[in-house]
Scaffold this active site. Structure first.
Site, short mmCIF file in Angstrom:
data_model
loop_
_atom_site.label_atom_id
_atom_site.label_comp_id
_atom_site.label_asym_id
_atom_site.label_seq_id
_atom_site.Cartn_x
_atom_site.Cartn_y
_atom_site.Cartn_z
N ASP A 47 0.82 -1.21 0.00
CA ASP A 47 0.00 0.00 0.00
C ASP A 47 0.85 1.26 0.00
OD1 ASP A 47 0.98 -0.09 2.57
OD2 ASP A 47 -0.88 0.50 3.53
N ASN A 90 -9.07 2.01 5.37
CA ASN A 90 -9.84 1.71 4.15
C ASN A 90 -9.46 0.34 3.60
OD1 ASN A 90 -11.18 4.16 4.27
ND2 ASN A 90 -9.80 5.20 2.85
N GLU A 91 -8.17 0.07 3.60
CA GLU A 91 -7.71 -1.25 3.14
C GLU A 91 -8.27 -2.35 4.03
OE1 GLU A 91 -3.40 0.63 1.86
OE2 GLU A 91 -3.50 -0.98 3.36
N LEU A 92 -8.24 -2.12 5.33
CA LEU A 92 -8.72 -3.11 6.28
C LEU A 92 -10.20 -3.42 6.02
CD1 LEU A 92 -7.46 -4.56 8.83
CD2 LEU A 92 -8.80 -2.95 10.17
#
Length: 249
Positions: A47, A90-92
């Site tokens: 990321d 947001n990734e989580l």
């Protein structure tokens, strides 16, 4: 020694979510994880790759989520500053969505932070989370509760905690073993013997093609070296050998 399979094998892709703004984490532990995975012939996406951010945040987020969707496994490296990043959260959320859909496997890694701090939003981790939510104006918001649920769900998955290992090397080895159990067809880095065997195999195929398709007489005619056919033959052999090496890898 196992002979390399003479077929194209899909390379597994692993997505690594971590707080990329922390130089010590990125240049230290994470860089070792990335190197070990690439040595094992795994496609790795981070990321912290800012090549896409220059195209704008919307494009970056879209590509990031698409990479998660194409991954088979995600490593979530929880660090005390992880929740400081809106992007990490947001990734989580996306990772949790894919895991819930049974389209993605996940391994949480607690690096210099314990499970309780992450699960209960305590210590530096909890403070960073609270500050991020305040910055986004999401205190006591329904979306905040959703993110907390995602975070706790991922944190409760089987994973690894750095505090249980004497050093990063032992932790890294345990992580690689855990990944191989989830993605069993990833291989270790080729040994010298395997590399030699692969070279011999591709060279043998090229030699066989030369024997059957190029008459011996052409090599006794020095004029052949000045003709376009010579360069075409060399180019063809290079393409064939390179293609064989790609298939073996």
């Amino acid at each position: 020694m196992t002979m390399p399979a003479f077929r194209r094998r899909p390379r597994p892709q692993i997505f690594i979510s971590f707080q990329g703004n922390d130089d010590d984490l990125r240049k230290g532990f994470v860089s070792h994880v990335v190197k070990a995975l690439k040595d094992a012939r795994v496609n790795v996406f981070l990321d912290s790759d800012d090549r896409w951010e220059r195209r704008g945040p919307h494009h970056h987020d879209h590509l990031l989520f698409r990479r998660i969707e194409k991954s088979e496994l995600a490593l979530v490296i929880f660090f005390d500053k992880y929740a400081e990043s809106k992007q990490c959260l947001n990734e989580l959320n996306k990772i949790h969505e894919r895991v819930t859909e049974e389209e993605l496997m996940v391994i949480p890694i607690f690096y210099k932070v314990n499970i309780e701090e992450v699960n209960n939003l305590e210590g530096r981790f909890g403070k960073c989370f609270e500050e991020t939510m305040m910055t986004q104006g999401r205190q006591n918001h329904q979306l905040t509760h959703h993110i907390v649920g995602c975070l706790r769900s991922i944190a409760r998955k089987p994973g690894f905690t750095s505090g249980y290992y004497s050093n990063d090397s032992d932790l890294l080895e345990a992580i690689l073993q855990g990944i191989r159990k989830k993605v069993p067809y990833i291989s270790a880095k080729q040994t010298i013997g395997e590399e030699v065997l692969a070279e011999l195999l591709s060279a043998s195929v090229v030699a066989a093609l030369c024997f059957y398709f190029i008459p011996i007489s052409v090599f006794s005619d020095l004029g052949f070296l000045n003709s376009p056919r010579w360069y075409l033959a060399v180019l063809l052999l290079f393409v064939v050998r390179h293609s064989l090496r790609l298939i073996q890898s």
